[in-house]
Design a protein around this motif. Structure first.
Motif, short mmCIF file in Angstrom:
data_model
loop_
_atom_site.label_atom_id
_atom_site.label_comp_id
_atom_site.label_asym_id
_atom_site.label_seq_id
_atom_site.Cartn_x
_atom_site.Cartn_y
_atom_site.Cartn_z
N MET A 84 -16.43 -14.01 48.57
CA MET A 84 -17.03 -13.57 49.84
C MET A 84 -17.39 -12.10 49.70
SD MET A 84 -17.27 -14.65 53.10
CE MET A 84 -18.54 -13.78 53.94
N MET A 85 -18.59 -11.74 50.15
CA MET A 85 -19.05 -10.35 50.09
C MET A 85 -19.42 -9.90 51.51
SD MET A 85 -21.66 -10.65 46.85
CE MET A 85 -22.81 -11.69 47.77
N SER A 86 -18.83 -8.78 51.94
CA SER A 86 -19.15 -8.30 53.29
C SER A 86 -18.74 -6.84 53.45
CB SER A 86 -18.42 -9.15 54.33
OG SER A 86 -18.71 -8.68 55.64
N ALA A 87 -19.48 -6.15 54.29
CA ALA A 87 -19.10 -4.78 54.67
C ALA A 87 -18.02 -4.81 55.75
CB ALA A 87 -20.32 -4.03 55.17
N MET A 88 -17.82 -5.99 56.33
CA MET A 88 -16.82 -6.15 57.39
C MET A 88 -15.47 -6.49 56.75
SD MET A 88 -19.21 -8.27 60.05
CE MET A 88 -17.88 -8.48 61.23
N THR A 89 -14.72 -5.45 56.39
CA THR A 89 -13.46 -5.66 55.67
C THR A 89 -12.44 -6.43 56.51
OG1 THR A 89 -12.68 -3.47 56.34
CG2 THR A 89 -13.77 -3.65 54.18
N ASN A 90 -12.62 -6.46 57.82
CA ASN A 90 -11.69 -7.21 58.67
C ASN A 90 -11.81 -8.72 58.44
OD1 ASN A 90 -14.29 -6.98 59.91
ND2 ASN A 90 -13.42 -7.74 61.83
N LEU A 91 -12.83 -9.17 57.69
CA LEU A 91 -12.99 -10.59 57.39
C LEU A 91 -12.20 -11.02 56.15
CD1 LEU A 91 -16.83 -11.11 57.90
CD2 LEU A 91 -14.98 -11.78 59.42
N ARG A 92 -11.65 -10.06 55.44
CA ARG A 92 -10.95 -10.35 54.18
C ARG A 92 -9.89 -11.45 54.34
NH1 ARG A 92 -10.24 -7.43 49.56
NH2 ARG A 92 -11.17 -5.63 50.55
N GLU A 93 -8.95 -11.26 55.25
CA GLU A 93 -7.86 -12.23 55.41
C GLU A 93 -8.38 -13.60 55.81
OE1 GLU A 93 -4.43 -11.00 57.66
OE2 GLU A 93 -4.57 -8.97 56.84
N GLU A 94 -9.34 -13.64 56.74
CA GLU A 94 -9.89 -14.92 57.18
C GLU A 94 -10.61 -15.63 56.03
OE1 GLU A 94 -12.96 -16.84 60.47
OE2 GLU A 94 -12.61 -14.68 60.50
N ALA A 95 -11.38 -14.88 55.25
CA ALA A 95 -12.10 -15.47 54.12
C ALA A 95 -11.11 -16.06 53.11
CB ALA A 95 -12.98 -14.42 53.45
N LEU A 96 -10.07 -15.32 52.80
CA LEU A 96 -9.07 -15.82 51.85
C LEU A 96 -8.33 -17.03 52.41
CD1 LEU A 96 -7.75 -12.38 50.55
CD2 LEU A 96 -9.30 -13.95 49.37
N ARG A 97 -8.03 -17.01 53.70
CA ARG A 97 -7.37 -18.14 54.35
C ARG A 97 -8.26 -19.40 54.31
NH1 ARG A 97 -6.03 -15.42 58.52
NH2 ARG A 97 -7.75 -16.03 59.85
N LYS A 98 -9.56 -19.20 54.42
CA LYS A 98 -10.49 -20.34 54.41
C LYS A 98 -10.77 -20.85 53.00
CE LYS A 98 -12.79 -19.69 58.78
NZ LYS A 98 -14.00 -20.03 59.48
N GLY A 99 -10.23 -20.16 52.00
CA GLY A 99 -10.36 -20.67 50.63
C GLY A 99 -11.10 -19.78 49.66
N ALA A 100 -11.61 -18.63 50.11
CA ALA A 100 -12.27 -17.72 49.16
C ALA A 100 -11.26 -17.30 48.10
CB ALA A 100 -12.82 -16.50 49.88
N ASP A 101 -11.71 -17.22 46.88
CA ASP A 101 -10.84 -16.78 45.78
C ASP A 101 -10.77 -15.27 45.70
OD1 ASP A 101 -10.17 -19.42 44.32
OD2 ASP A 101 -12.34 -19.53 44.67
N TYR A 102 -11.86 -14.62 46.12
CA TYR A 102 -11.94 -13.16 46.06
C TYR A 102 -12.77 -12.67 47.24
CZ TYR A 102 -10.70 -14.16 41.23
OH TYR A 102 -10.09 -14.64 40.11
N PHE A 103 -12.58 -11.38 47.57
CA PHE A 103 -13.36 -10.73 48.62
C PHE A 103 -13.86 -9.41 48.05
CE2 PHE A 103 -14.24 -8.09 52.24
CZ PHE A 103 -14.71 -8.96 53.22
#
Length: 120
Positions: A84-103
Motif C-alpha cells: 500500500m502506498m499513501s501520503a496518509m500515514t494514518n492508513l498504515r495500521e488499517e492497510a496492514l490489518r486488511k492484509g497489506a504486506d508492506y506500507f
C-alpha cells in the motif's frame, strides 16, 4: 517477475516501473504493468497473477485500501505481496490489518522500495 503498479500519478508509476525493471533485472519489462485506475489494475492482476502489487489509496474509481482484502483472499493471489502506498500515514495500521504486506509513505523512497526486495 510479474508486478502490477496501481497509481494514478502516471509519472510516479513510470518511475517505479523503470526502477523496478532495472533493480530486479526484469528480462521481460512488459511483465511490470502500470494501471491508473482500480478497474484497470484489477484487470492486470487477473491477467498476470503477479508476485507483487503496489497500490495507491486515492484512485479515480475508488480507494486502494478497500481492494487489499479482495486481492489477498482470491484463491490464486494469496501469495501475492501487496504494498500500500499513501501520503496518509494514518492508513498504515488499517492497510496492514486488511492484509497489506508492506506500507510505503509518499513521497516514495526508492531506497525503501529496493529494501522490500532484499537480496533479490
Amino acid at each position: 517477475m510479474k508486478i502490477v503498479i496501481i497509481e494514478d500519478e502516471k509519472d510516479l508509476g513510470i518511475l517505479m516501473r523503470n526502477f523496478l525493471v532495472k533493480q530486479l533485472h526484469v528480462k521481460t519489462p512488459d511483465m511490470v504493468r502500470i494501471a491508473t485506475t482500480l478497474t484497470e489494475g484489477i484487470a492486470f492482476i487477473n491477467q498476470l497473477n503477479p508476485e507483487w502489487v503496489f497500490i495507491d489509496n486515492n484512485l479515480p474509481d475508488g480507494k486502494g485500501i478497500n481492494e487489499i482484502e479482495n486481492i489477498k483472499t482470491k484463491g490464486r493471489f494469496h501469495n501475492t505481496k501487496v504494498v500500500m502506498m499513501s501520503a496518509m500515514t494514518n492508513l498504515r495500521e488499517e492497510a496492514l490489518r486488511k492484509g497489506a504486506d508492506y506500507f510505503l509513505d509518499k513521497p516514495i523512497s526508492f531506497v525503501e522500495v529496493k529494501n522490500l526486495f532484499g537480496s533479490l
